[in-house]
Design a protein around this motif. Sequence first.
Motif: not given
Lengths: 307, 412
Positions: B63, B66-71, B74, B307, B384-385
Amino acid sequence: MSQLSTRHLLGIKNITAADIELIFQTADNFKEVLNRPIKKVPSLRDITIANIFFENSTRTRLSFELAEKRLSADVINFSSSNSSVKKGETLIDTVNNILSMKVDMVVMRHASVGAPHFLSKHIQANIVNAGDGTHEHPTQALLDAFSIREKLGDVAGKKIAIIGDILHSRVALSNIFCLQKLGAEVMVCGPITLIPKHIESLGVKVEQDVMKALRWCDVANVLRIQLERQQIKYFPSLREYSLYFGINKRMLESLDKEIVVMHPGPINRGVELSSDAADSGQSIILQQVENGVAIRMAVLYLLAGGK
Amino acid sequence: MTLALTSLRLITPQGILPPKNYLIKDGIFTASTSHEEVVDESIDCSKLYASVGWIDLRCMSGEPGEEYKESLDTLGRVLKVSGFAKAVVLPNNHPVTQTKNEVEFLKSKSKHWLTELVLHATVTKDAKGEDFTDILDLHAQGVKIFGDGIKPLSNPDRMMKTLQYLQKFDGILFDHSYDPLISMFGQMHEGAISTQLGFKGIPNLAEDISVQRNLEILRYTGGRLHFQTVNTAKSVGLIRQAKKEGLNVTADVSIYQLIFSDADLMGFDSNYKIVPPLRGKEDRDALIEGLKDGTIDALVSNHQPQDLDAKQVEFDYASPGMIGLQTFLPALVSLSAELPWELLIEKITTGPAQVLGLPIQSDTLTIFDPEESWEYNSQSNESLSFNHPWWNTTLKGKVKYMLGKGMFEQFS
């Protein structure tokens, strides 16, 4: 021994000399079959094989397809010059979609190094690597060594010079592994920019002078200049390459022995090999193509269980 | 509130102190002077070790972008449970950290973290190595560290002018130095393994000439240069020599470079695909030597989340990067077989503090158990990863408590 030590043919590096010998013996039998009036055997009846080619290929794809059909396998073909990723679908998804149609074996060519190894961790079917980027092309190496064995009686103790674009060649690497496992000595020769810097760690000799390589060897396996895989310039021009690294009949005749000339094809005539050399009596290029079918029949047959 | 930590062994760069009792009183860590101190809670630390809070000079968030990789949420949690009281977060997001807006966003998102965020902005716009960002303006927002993060500042003119310009406020240029043209198309370290695998390699030369060139520029300009993720024997030697000469230079190394090597790529596992690439034994030995003699000042996590879709593809399409925070202590435990704990702790406390030009903060504390085993899996993962080769394995070494920003937290 009647079975391979592996359920995939991902590369020559992963198989044993005994595996290679078994493939050769099986190919001997299939070569005899191929010379009969009825060339087809029922060995792979009810086996479905998918030829998945993510890179252009003519002879390898035809050779595999013919081998599969000679073994009575059911065959489906998928060709795409682009990788699946570029089309928005992952390789695993593409192959799993094909496998959902109940496919038993996959023959795959892919531009990425290690793609079949990656796939083997995610699917159940047997995989035959038909070339992965600049890594391996195991069936080509097998048919090359099989052709040397056929021509010279044995591979052990022979001196093989691999000449040309070594850096971008999967044929070179598979040949090095295969020939060394069978006891041959290997030299690579070409412009130094087209030879991997650490190639000597594989136990091969390195030579930049083509005439010296030709004088040393029993067999010259001449490789294509892989212009399509060269992302940047490695030498000044094809003209200069052909003048300093190309092989012609006059060079072959100047040697005090008759060496065997090979080429995995397709030949850039007049670049790495002149027509008079390619078509000379020393060339076994067309025998290589013929042997390719027998070798691929042997590989598919053995991977399917050799029943 | 007063907490008693009994029989705790404190590790400092000077040595491991015998077990003692300590207090955390209203968020401040002090030695216990009296047995009659009234405490609200007492924690038996007889199996635990502690040091001042750890500092990571290089980690990455997904973030913004690419918040889905690491916000950032997190990342804050991962940093905390991994023992880090202070962290430099790389600026290579979407958008990159290059204006007051991104800086304010990071400040606000990390406000509730136990870990203190150290601001790092790009020195060129979009980290393209061309036009400068508003460096003084960013400094006014609290940014002291500049650099293009995962991209090298490969243009020598930009390198020269950056080193000059930052001197106005004692700014530090963080650079991961390598030559992008020599590395072009390379997938891994160039050597015997890449030759066997048919991969185009990234030769040591790519880093060596870049470190050498940048040291020459530093010699000319003066200023302050920090080499990130140093990776070759020769560049360790060059930095050692530069330090002897008195150049204002420091360096760090990614901890996983000392754990894995190029031989691990034999199975084509894209989790090992990282930049700089995993190298061979000779380079690793030189990096260890560099840590011992002070050439390398800090160990970094180089936490780079990716991810599954970025990794579960053909090797040359796989995105480079490995996460490294929750695995950091287990990696330290692994290294403790050949390096003393005092040295390892120095490289994550006083070493990186000196790189940042900051005093050691006694109001932070990391308490850990080097013997505790735990499963690294989806239950324990705070990121998240999970792009790490140790995923779904048993690891040894667990952070138990953290003190930072006046907060004291316990982890199960």
